[in-house]
Write an enzyme that holds these catalytic residues in place. Structure first.
Site, PDB file in Angstrom:
ATOM      1  CE  LYS A 115      67.468  70.957  65.164  1.00 13.24           C
ATOM      2  NZ  LYS A 115      67.912  71.514  66.431  1.00 13.24           N
ATOM      3  CG  ASP A 133      73.214  71.020  64.656  1.00 11.42           C
ATOM      4  OD1 ASP A 133      74.222  71.396  63.986  1.00 11.42           O
ATOM      5  OD2 ASP A 133      73.501  70.204  65.378  1.00 11.42           O
TER       6      ASP A 133
END
Ligand code: SF4
Length: 203
Positions: A115, A133
């Site tokens: 991420k 996310d």
């Protein structure tokens, strides 16, 4: 789905993060600090932090206690302080104190996962990467874009349906939409511009 995507891009036309940063190193540090910490608090911390440690070179030589004290209002600050020093050392040893611009090199750095690497590629280097996310995963699932909330599945779904030029604006729009409208516990569907067409897969 085309209509949903167009409305999201219309409402969030510009790629945007709520973290303050001026270069890839600052963004990398801010992203690490922001895990389980609000962007607002992270911005308060980094304003002072970047004055004392503006580059990886300074941060690599930081004393643990000094750095830890500066970030102590952030959750998991002990681990984050340790990671930030190790990360800065790795940047200086392997990348001439610069942040690398490839996914493969980024995820080898201490404390950097997929991420963080993808958000960094998108906002630090202008690449059409997709950072997933918790907000991106939740909203992508609720609007019917992704079959489930697994980050790699969500990333693939976005890459397959949103063109390269709009990917960064799109995923950062989903972050903002998830934070402010399509909230985890109580989504504000009455205030949402997708209210009339969203399948609302809320579980
Ligand atoms: S209509 Fe509701 S579930 Fe769908 S995106 Fe908007 S807030 Fe989320």
């Amino acid at each position: 789905m085309d209509e949903i995507i167009q409305r999201i891009l219309k409402n969030y036309p510009e790629p945007k993060l709520e973290l303050n940063f001026n270069n890839p190193f600052e963004l990398l540090v801010a992203l690490i600090l922001s895990a389980r910490c609000t962007d607002k608090r992270t911005n308060i911390i980094t304003e002072k932090l970047f004055k004392i440690y503006p580059t990886a070179k300074e941060m690599a030589n930081a004393e643990f206690d000094d750095l830890n004290n500066l970030i102590s209002s952030c959750s998991m600050h002990n681990t984050k302080a340790k990671n930030l020093i190790a990360l800065s050392k790795a940047l200086c040893e392997k990348h001439n104190c610069e942040v690398p611009d490839s996914f493969e090199n980024l995820v080898k750095l201490p404390g950097v996962g997929a991420k963080t690497a993808n958000i960094l590629l998108a906002f630090g280097f202008g690449k059409p990467a997709v950072g997933v996310d918790t907000h991106v995963a939740r909203v992508a699932y609720r609007i019917g874009l992704s079959e489930n909330k697994k980050p790699e599945i969500v990333e693939d779904a976005i890459k397959q349906t949103v063109n390269k030029e709009n990917r960064v604006a799109f995923f950062s729009g989903l972050i903002l939409h998830g934070r402010h409208i399509c909230k985890a516990k109580k989504p504000l569907c009455d205030k949402c511009f997708l209210n009339d067409i969203c399948p609302r897969r809320i579980d």
